[in-house]
Design a protein around this motif. Sequence first.
Motif, PDB file in Angstrom:
ATOM      1  N   GLU A  15       0.833  -1.208   0.000  1.00 41.52           N
ATOM      2  CA  GLU A  15       0.000   0.000   0.000  1.00 41.52           C
ATOM      3  C   GLU A  15       0.866   1.256   0.000  1.00 41.52           C
ATOM      4  O   GLU A  15       0.608   2.213  -0.732  1.00 41.52           O
ATOM      5  N   ALA A  16       1.902   1.252   0.850  1.00 40.99           N
ATOM      6  CA  ALA A  16       2.791   2.412   0.940  1.00 40.99           C
ATOM      7  C   ALA A  16       3.505   2.651  -0.377  1.00 40.99           C
ATOM      8  O   ALA A  16       3.711   3.805  -0.796  1.00 40.99           O
ATOM      9  N   ALA A  17       3.866   1.564  -1.077  1.00 39.25           N
ATOM     10  CA  ALA A  17       4.520   1.708  -2.380  1.00 39.25           C
ATOM     11  C   ALA A  17       3.579   2.390  -3.378  1.00 39.25           C
ATOM     12  O   ALA A  17       4.012   3.180  -4.228  1.00 39.25           O
ATOM     13  N   GLY A  18       2.283   2.074  -3.269  1.00 39.72           N
ATOM     14  CA  GLY A  18       1.309   2.737  -4.131  1.00 39.72           C
ATOM     15  C   GLY A  18       1.123   4.196  -3.787  1.00 39.72           C
ATOM     16  O   GLY A  18       0.884   5.034  -4.674  1.00 39.72           O
ATOM     17  N   GLN A  19       1.266   4.525  -2.496  1.00 36.34           N
ATOM     18  CA  GLN A  19       1.088   5.913  -2.051  1.00 36.34           C
ATOM     19  C   GLN A  19       2.325   6.769  -2.313  1.00 36.34           C
ATOM     20  O   GLN A  19       2.214   7.923  -2.708  1.00 36.34           O
ATOM     21  N   TYR A  20       3.511   6.194  -2.061  1.00 35.34           N
ATOM     22  CA  TYR A  20       4.728   7.011  -2.038  1.00 35.34           C
ATOM     23  C   TYR A  20       5.677   6.749  -3.197  1.00 35.34           C
ATOM     24  O   TYR A  20       6.635   7.497  -3.382  1.00 35.34           O
ATOM     25  N   GLY A  21       5.438   5.652  -3.949  1.00 36.99           N
ATOM     26  CA  GLY A  21       6.142   5.405  -5.196  1.00 36.99           C
ATOM     27  C   GLY A  21       7.631   5.633  -5.191  1.00 36.99           C
ATOM     28  O   GLY A  21       8.411   4.822  -4.687  1.00 36.99           O
ATOM     29  N   ASP A  22       8.057   6.778  -5.776  1.00 33.39           N
ATOM     30  CA  ASP A  22       9.481   7.072  -5.953  1.00 33.39           C
ATOM     31  C   ASP A  22      10.153   7.670  -4.720  1.00 33.39           C
ATOM     32  O   ASP A  22      11.354   7.929  -4.734  1.00 33.39           O
ATOM     33  N   LYS A  23       9.386   7.884  -3.652  1.00 35.01           N
ATOM     34  CA  LYS A  23       9.982   8.442  -2.430  1.00 35.01           C
ATOM     35  C   LYS A  23      10.936   7.411  -1.813  1.00 35.01           C
ATOM     36  O   LYS A  23      10.645   6.220  -1.792  1.00 35.01           O
ATOM     37  N   PRO A  24      12.091   7.860  -1.291  1.00 33.32           N
ATOM     38  CA  PRO A  24      13.025   6.900  -0.681  1.00 33.32           C
ATOM     39  C   PRO A  24      12.415   6.160   0.505  1.00 33.32           C
ATOM     40  O   PRO A  24      11.904   6.791   1.448  1.00 33.32           O
ATOM     41  N   ALA A  25      12.451   4.832   0.445  1.00 33.02           N
ATOM     42  CA  ALA A  25      12.060   4.025   1.599  1.00 33.02           C
ATOM     43  C   ALA A  25      13.233   3.917   2.563  1.00 33.02           C
ATOM     44  O   ALA A  25      13.046   3.900   3.777  1.00 33.02           O
TER      45      ALA A  25
END
Length: 521
Positions: A9-19
């Motif tokens: 879900e977070a990948a869908g929300q934040y995409g290219d933001k650094p994890a």
Amino acid sequence: MNISTRLTEAAGQYGDKPAYYFEGEAVSYAKLDGMVTRFASGLQEMGIQKGDHVALLLGNSPYFVIGMYGALRAGATVIPVNPIYTTAEIGYILGNGDVKGVIALDLLVPLFEQMNGQLPALEHVIVCETPPSEQKQNFRVEEAVIRTKMKSFTTMLSKEYSSFSRPELDEEDTAVILYTSGTTGKPKGAMLSHKNIYRNAADVADYLKMNDADKVVATLPMFHVFCLTVSLNAPLMSGASLIIVPRFSPKEVFRLIKEYDATVFAGVPTMYNFMLQYEEGLKEDVETLRLCISGGASMPVALLKGFEQKFNVVISEGYGLSEAAPVTCFNPLDRPRKAGSIGMNIVNVENKVVNELGEEVPPNQVGELIVKGPNVMKGYYKMPEETAHTIRDGWLYTGDLARMDEEGYFYIVDRKKDMIIVGGYNVYPREVEEVYYSHPEITEAAVLGIPDPEQGEAVMCYVVTANPNLTEEMLKEYGRGQLAKYKVPSSIEFLEELPKNTTGKILRRALKEQVAGKARS
């Protein structure tokens, strides 16, 4: 919901933001989630099924993050293990934990060769290449891969898999088994469900107001539950970025906080002590921090105040234990922090102080701290009697002595088993340690009880100081000025350093063994 699906879900929300950031490289949420799925696919292909146990013997690195989330996504139960444990300690956990697969650093391959045949359930060893800067011996993963059971982590991640079948997981399925340090007898495996792990991480994130603007320093050991929840799971479900630190050093932590404009730092008291003693550390280095968190052990008030005065930050102390996934208390952020307190109930968790009959005691009276909430473990793996003793009527009995004030703030007094009884009077080691931490020439102190023919027990104190002119009598006199006579140490010993575990927690147990050894000799 579980932390692996939340990452998607977070990948869908934040995409290219650094994890996360690691050794100068930034990896996005989308890329991390893709690697997790690929690794989970690789586990499925090699035969890891829902409910199988997979151990992680890794330090702080992307290997750990991908390995843990990938194993959970494949439906496996994860068992984090301290990679610097002895062969016997690792062997016990892998055997007792019925481990089918291991993800480990290549430096540990000789250990598995040594244990070959002793772990019949172990079918797979996934080898992670140590960065060249950390290699301590000549070892080529290519040679290991052709050996029985050996696979390469990097090769698994580089493969393309035809499909991934995400298993159906129930919130009560076991997600993680955390083996306690084994202060009495063999280590016990605390079974934490997907609900335990997810809810505590979500509640901690909510309580600490973590968000996608945060950058969290992950320098605590990832195999330890404090880091696992506070510095890894809670930030990732909030869209924050991790700054992964392979190993703690004050110099490196100050550098990374400043370089990445970090906003959250979590550490144990020993880490804060090292940072305070580091002369090159400046207030300007940490000015971006909005939150400093302390846990893992009680923080001496003198250390807390000294750190806050030097660096102009506020340290919020909390409390937790492996069996509670781990957090139960934190100092609230919307009202004054109380020095020496572990804070108040976090969201959805209830703490109370009880007597030996399990009855709640009045404010400011000392009793055992017990805990109830969605974070409390299912029980100990293959130990029903220990489980029944620790969890009663839904309450987790922590073994810690505590008190609660009139405003609902809790204070840890000491471990129940560490209490010293001098001539019938109770002495709590932490109370004596606080006095010696307030001495300007002492950097560390630890107190324990030793046998005494007249009083039953006597107070023994170990201290670390840079002043060679301090004497035992001078420190006893210092104690007499602030402690009742029976609480003043009967003996004080000077050490160059106190024994600590990998999280930096001072090990009273090791000091007790030292005393016992002297008595036998």
